[in-house]
Structure formats: C-alpha cells, structure tokens
Scaffold this motif. Structure first.
Motif, PDB file in Angstrom:
ATOM      1  N   THR A 140      -7.240  -0.640  -9.845  1.00 30.84           N
ATOM      2  CA  THR A 140      -7.984  -1.546 -10.718  1.00 30.84           C
ATOM      3  C   THR A 140      -8.224  -2.878 -10.032  1.00 30.84           C
ATOM      4  O   THR A 140      -9.337  -3.425 -10.061  1.00 30.84           O
ATOM      5  N   LEU A 141      -7.193  -3.432  -9.413  1.00 27.87           N
ATOM      6  CA  LEU A 141      -7.345  -4.699  -8.700  1.00 27.87           C
ATOM      7  C   LEU A 141      -8.364  -4.562  -7.571  1.00 27.87           C
ATOM      8  O   LEU A 141      -9.235  -5.427  -7.398  1.00 27.87           O
ATOM      9  N   LEU A 142      -8.291  -3.490  -6.819  1.00 22.78           N
ATOM     10  CA  LEU A 142      -9.227  -3.292  -5.717  1.00 22.78           C
ATOM     11  C   LEU A 142     -10.664  -3.151  -6.205  1.00 22.78           C
ATOM     12  O   LEU A 142     -11.611  -3.443  -5.462  1.00 22.78           O
ATOM     13  N   SER A 143     -10.847  -2.727  -7.443  1.00 26.47           N
ATOM     14  CA  SER A 143     -12.197  -2.576  -7.987  1.00 26.47           C
ATOM     15  C   SER A 143     -12.814  -3.909  -8.388  1.00 26.47           C
ATOM     16  O   SER A 143     -13.983  -3.958  -8.781  1.00 26.47           O
ATOM     17  N   GLY A 144     -12.053  -4.990  -8.308  1.00 30.82           N
ATOM     18  CA  GLY A 144     -12.558  -6.315  -8.652  1.00 30.82           C
ATOM     19  C   GLY A 144     -12.076  -6.843  -9.985  1.00 30.82           C
ATOM     20  O   GLY A 144     -12.462  -7.939 -10.399  1.00 30.82           O
ATOM     21  N   VAL A 145     -11.229  -6.090 -10.677  1.00 25.77           N
ATOM     22  CA  VAL A 145     -10.662  -6.526 -11.952  1.00 25.77           C
ATOM     23  C   VAL A 145      -9.342  -7.237 -11.660  1.00 25.77           C
ATOM     24  O   VAL A 145      -8.368  -6.604 -11.265  1.00 25.77           O
ATOM     25  N   THR A 146      -9.316  -8.535 -11.861  1.00 22.81           N
ATOM     26  CA  THR A 146      -8.125  -9.306 -11.519  1.00 22.81           C
ATOM     27  C   THR A 146      -7.237  -9.606 -12.729  1.00 22.81           C
ATOM     28  O   THR A 146      -6.105 -10.072 -12.564  1.00 22.81           O
ATOM     29  N   THR A 147      -7.756  -9.344 -13.932  1.00 22.46           N
ATOM     30  CA  THR A 147      -6.972  -9.500 -15.161  1.00 22.46           C
ATOM     31  C   THR A 147      -7.334  -8.368 -16.109  1.00 22.46           C
ATOM     32  O   THR A 147      -8.511  -8.010 -16.222  1.00 22.46           O
ATOM     33  N   VAL A 148      -6.340  -7.811 -16.795  1.00 19.53           N
ATOM     34  CA  VAL A 148      -6.593  -6.776 -17.794  1.00 19.53           C
ATOM     35  C   VAL A 148      -5.900  -7.129 -19.095  1.00 19.53           C
ATOM     36  O   VAL A 148      -4.904  -7.850 -19.119  1.00 19.53           O
ATOM     37  N   ARG A 149      -6.461  -6.592 -20.174  1.00 19.24           N
ATOM     38  CA  ARG A 149      -5.783  -6.584 -21.465  1.00 19.24           C
ATOM     39  C   ARG A 149      -5.507  -5.130 -21.791  1.00 19.24           C
ATOM     40  O   ARG A 149      -6.423  -4.340 -22.006  1.00 19.24           O
ATOM     41  N   CYS A 150      -4.242  -4.736 -21.791  1.00 17.57           N
ATOM     42  CA  CYS A 150      -3.860  -3.356 -22.121  1.00 17.57           C
ATOM     43  C   CYS A 150      -3.774  -3.231 -23.635  1.00 17.57           C
ATOM     44  O   CYS A 150      -3.171  -4.071 -24.307  1.00 17.57           O
ATOM     45  N   VAL A 151      -4.368  -2.158 -24.161  1.00 16.57           N
ATOM     46  CA  VAL A 151      -4.455  -2.022 -25.618  1.00 16.57           C
ATOM     47  C   VAL A 151      -3.877  -0.694 -26.107  1.00 16.57           C
ATOM     48  O   VAL A 151      -4.433  -0.057 -26.972  1.00 16.57           O
ATOM     49  N   ALA A 152      -2.740  -0.318 -25.589  1.00 21.71           N
ATOM     50  CA  ALA A 152      -1.906   0.821 -25.982  1.00 21.71           C
ATOM     51  C   ALA A 152      -1.448   1.539 -24.726  1.00 21.71           C
ATOM     52  O   ALA A 152      -2.219   2.205 -24.051  1.00 21.71           O
ATOM     53  N   GLU A 153      -0.175   1.345 -24.412  1.00 25.32           N
ATOM     54  CA  GLU A 153       0.424   1.986 -23.244  1.00 25.32           C
ATOM     55  C   GLU A 153       1.705   2.706 -23.655  1.00 25.32           C
ATOM     56  O   GLU A 153       2.352   2.343 -24.634  1.00 25.32           O
ATOM     57  N   LYS A 154       2.047   3.700 -22.882  1.00 27.18           N
ATOM     58  CA  LYS A 154       3.143   4.591 -23.239  1.00 27.18           C
ATOM     59  C   LYS A 154       4.519   3.996 -22.915  1.00 27.18           C
ATOM     60  O   LYS A 154       4.741   3.477 -21.829  1.00 27.18           O
ATOM     61  N   GLY A 155       5.409   4.090 -23.901  1.00 25.98           N
ATOM     62  CA  GLY A 155       6.829   3.901 -23.681  1.00 25.98           C
ATOM     63  C   GLY A 155       7.299   2.557 -23.173  1.00 25.98           C
ATOM     64  O   GLY A 155       8.407   2.449 -22.649  1.00 25.98           O
ATOM     65  N   GLY A 156       6.479   1.515 -23.272  1.00 21.33           N
ATOM     66  CA  GLY A 156       6.899   0.216 -22.778  1.00 21.33           C
ATOM     67  C   GLY A 156       6.783   0.040 -21.280  1.00 21.33           C
ATOM     68  O   GLY A 156       7.223  -0.981 -20.736  1.00 21.33           O
ATOM     69  N   ALA A 157       6.168   1.012 -20.588  1.00 13.51           N
ATOM     70  CA  ALA A 157       6.053   0.924 -19.130  1.00 13.51           C
ATOM     71  C   ALA A 157       5.165  -0.240 -18.698  1.00 13.51           C
ATOM     72  O   ALA A 157       5.289  -0.742 -17.580  1.00 13.51           O
ATOM     73  N   ASP A 158       4.261  -0.678 -19.579  1.00 14.68           N
ATOM     74  CA  ASP A 158       3.374  -1.789 -19.235  1.00 14.68           C
ATOM     75  C   ASP A 158       4.153  -3.080 -19.003  1.00 14.68           C
ATOM     76  O   ASP A 158       3.785  -3.895 -18.154  1.00 14.68           O
ATOM     77  N   PHE A 159       5.241  -3.266 -19.743  1.00 17.81           N
ATOM     78  CA  PHE A 159       6.027  -4.486 -19.571  1.00 17.81           C
ATOM     79  C   PHE A 159       6.740  -4.480 -18.214  1.00 17.81           C
ATOM     80  O   PHE A 159       6.791  -5.496 -17.523  1.00 17.81           O
ATOM     81  N   ALA A 160       7.268  -3.312 -17.837  1.00 13.41           N
ATOM     82  CA  ALA A 160       7.903  -3.197 -16.523  1.00 13.41           C
ATOM     83  C   ALA A 160       6.877  -3.370 -15.413  1.00 13.41           C
ATOM     84  O   ALA A 160       7.152  -4.008 -14.387  1.00 13.41           O
TER      85      ALA A 160
END
Length: 414
Positions: free
Chosen positions: A105-125
C-alpha cells in the motif's frame, strides 16, 4: 558485523528541488520552489535559488501530498476461495499477510490509511510495528473491529463484533476505544457481500445507533457507517453520524442533508465495477451480480452527493495496491471519481487535504506545508489536470524517507 542492527528509518532529511508543487492548499501548481525536510517534517518551502548545491533534482516532476485512503481492509476476506484462504490464516500468518499489504500500500503512493474493520486486533499491532520501524507501511488510523447486529453485515468474520440492543452497542464502542480505535464503524444496513441480506436491509434500530454514536462522541471518536439505503442513512445522520461508506442508494434530499450537516461520503465506486477483482478471488455469482448490478444506482448516488456539495473522500475498499485495469485499485477509484463528475483538482483534494481534515490530522498530513510530515508522491504529469497522471507515480516519500524511487533520482530504488 558489529553494533546494533537498526530498524527501518522512520524520519529523514532531504531537500527536493526542480519540482512543480501541488501542496493541497493552493489550487494551482507552484514552480520555482524547493522543499526542505528535516527530521521527517517539512521545515520550510523556499525559493529554488535557496535550495543549495546538495538538493535532489526531481527533473520537473509534479509533487503532491501522499494519498490518504479512507476505506482500507488489510485483512479483507470476501466470499469465495480467495477470501476463505485469508479467513483460514492463523493469527501469526494473518499479521504477516497484513504487513505485506501495508508495505505494498505504501509503495502504491498511499501514505496514510483509515482501516474500517480488521480482524482480531492485528491492526493495532501492525500500527505499532510501522511506527517503530519494524515493518514498512502507511500511517494508520483505525476503527478496530466494526460493530454489527447478530447476523448483520460482516458477522461471519473476525473483523466485526456482534451486538444487540443499545447497551451492547455502547459496550461495543467502549471495547474498541479500549483497544485503541481512532474512530468507530457501524454496519447499519446490508451490503454486497452478505448472502442472506440485501443492500437495502436495515440492520440497526434507532436506539442501537443512538447509543453507539453518542458513546463514541462522548469518547471523542467520530463514527462512520457502512450504509446503502437513503432512509437508514437519514436516520443515522439525524443521530449524529459523521461519515457514510458506499452510500449505494442516496437521494438528492438525503445528500442535501449530508451536506448541511457536514457528513462526508466515501463512495468506493470501484467496488461496483470490480468484476476482474472478483474473478481473481473466485467471488460467487450471487455477489458479483449484486455488486455489478448496483453500479448504475451507485454512480447516481455519487452524483447526487457532488451536486449537493457533500465532502467526498477517497476510499478504495479493494486493497489499494491491487493490480487492476492497468493501474492500482486506488488510482482506479480516483479515476472513477473524476469520470463521475468531480474535477481532477477536486479529486486531488478528496485524496489528500479533505481526508486529513476529517481525521483531524491536517496539522500532520494531507498538505505539503511547514510543520507537516514529509509524506509525498511525485510523477511526470499533472494530476490536477487529469487524475490519470497518478498512473505514473515514480517516487514515494514518507516522513522524509524515500521508500520508492523508480527513476533513482534520490539514490534509492523501489
């Protein structure tokens, strides 16, 4: 080898010159300037003549803020074999899968994301790992796990929490805030990926929405909602909703209310035009038919929002980096936004400054100005004239660190 092995750099210094600046503030491009980066942030923007002999010559490239994707799922698992493979991953495998998605995602030019539903709390890690320089990836704002009713949209995956009744939804909000969520996402209607529902299926009661929204606001979190039908969107807006995802079936009247209340729309137009992506994942016919069949009405809804003056924000839903129709999914989404009636300069705004403002982060990201992070992308053509110029992204910088440089102008390579 001796000494400590360093983590990935998260902040850098640079001077970038010979560029055409699209800063996210001034409508027109600016020439004759140089960007001075110190310790990951833009220290100053100076006349080209003051850049100094060691400045990096960008060869007249157009430079703009890095993209902000407001509808991202690093753990996306749609119906079908492709999604089943993601759902079957063990927690450690899922973390590595998401880390790879963040890197791409970063390599595609997206430097910031808003995650709107991720599994099991892995997004925080994952967010902690990126911030520490253990893995590369964009800056992450996240809703944690979305809240749905029993059997509601997304109930069959670990990226949602099933709640029933006002008290349960209030607890659901608090559980995600406790985990570290920056915002809250509600599933207030059916969608294209639920076999036993329709896009128009209302799924939360008024009391449930009111409890979730008021609790989130009390904790200083905005609320966004997966939503299709106009009636349920209107009710949620009345209760204080801050943003609508998809908005498949808006009406001019509801769009006008959104504009008046300052409720943003993340249209995700590409998801009802994604036949090749669905084929890649083996998505079943019922979902393909529902999704692609919703396309014309979805586009009409988007145009109602534009006509009403609703603030529209970039969000791909598909993995931003996905190789799709000759470019990435995030660029294809932006092209759909332009084709749907938003001028290219407006699309640039919808991908940078406008999302940053919604995130209350425009003092850090979304514009190129002193004090902000040096998160930027560069390309040979002008994206404010035609957003298809983003197909030519050849340089990505995050926090002053070059993570992609196809032309090798900074001495780094992709």
């Amino acid at each position: 080898m001796s000494g400590a092995v360093p983590s990935l750099p998260t902040r850098g210094d640079a001077v970038l010159a010979n560029l055409r600046l699209i800063d996210g503030i001034t409508p027109d491009e600016q020439e004759g300037l140089a960007i001075v980066v110190r310790d990951g942030r833009i220290a100053e923007i100076v006349p080209q003549a003051d850049a100094g002999p060691d400045a990096t010559d960008l060869g007249g490239a157009y430079v703009m803020p890095g993209l902000i994707n407001m509808h991202t799922h690093f753990s996306l698992s749609l119906p079908g074999p492709g999604g089943d493979a993601v759902s079957a991953l063990e927690p450690h495998e899922l973390a590595l899968h998401m880390a790879d998605g963040a890197r791409r995602t970063l390599l595609s030019g997206v430097t910031t994301v808003r995650c709107v539903a991720e599994k099991g709390g892995a997004d925080f890690a994952l967010r902690r790992a990126i911030e520490a320089g253990h893995v590369p990836g964009p800056r992450i704002f996240t809703a944690g796990r979305a809240l749905c009713c029993t059997g509601g949209h997304g109930h069959d995956a670990d990226d949602t929490v099933e709640c029933d009744g006002a008290d349960a939804f209030a607890r659901g909000v608090r559980s995600q805030v406790k985990a570290g969520a920056d915002l809250i996402k509600l599933m207030i209607s059916g969608g294209i990926a639920g076999e036993h529902e329709q896009i128009t299926t209302p799924q939360l009661t008024r009391d449930e929405m009111a409890a979730a929204i008021s609790t989130a606001h009390a904790w200083g979190r905005k609320v966004t909602a997966h939503a299709g039908p106009a009636a349920i969107i209107a009710e949620a807006i009345e209760l204080g909703l801050d943003c609508v995802e998809h908005g498949y079936e808006l009406t001019p009247e509801v769009a006008a209310v959104m504009a008046a209340r300052g409720v943003a729309l993340v249209p995700t137009l590409v998801v009802t035009r994604a036949g090749a992506f669905f084929d890649d994942l083996g998505v079943p016919p019922w979902m393909q038919e529902r999704s692609l069949g919703a396309g014309p009405r979805h586009l009409a809804s988007y145009r109602y929002a534009l006509e009403a003056g609703v603030d529209v924000l970039l969000g791909s839903d598909m993995p931003p980096f996905w190789d799709f129709e000759g470019t990435s999914a995030v660029v294809r989404e932006l092209e759909h936004m332009q084709a749907g009636g938003l001028a290219a300069s407006g699309v640039v705004h919808a991908a940078t400054a406008a999302p940053a403002r919604w995130l209350d982060a425009d003092d850090r990201v979304g514009v190129l100005a002193p004090g902000r992070f040096a998160d930027l992308i560069a390309m040979p053509a002008d994206p404010s004239a035609d957003i298809a110029a983003l197909r030519g992204i050849d340089l990505v910088m995050k926090g002053g660190v070059v993570v992609r440089d196809d032309a090798g102008r900074t001495g780094a390579r992709r």
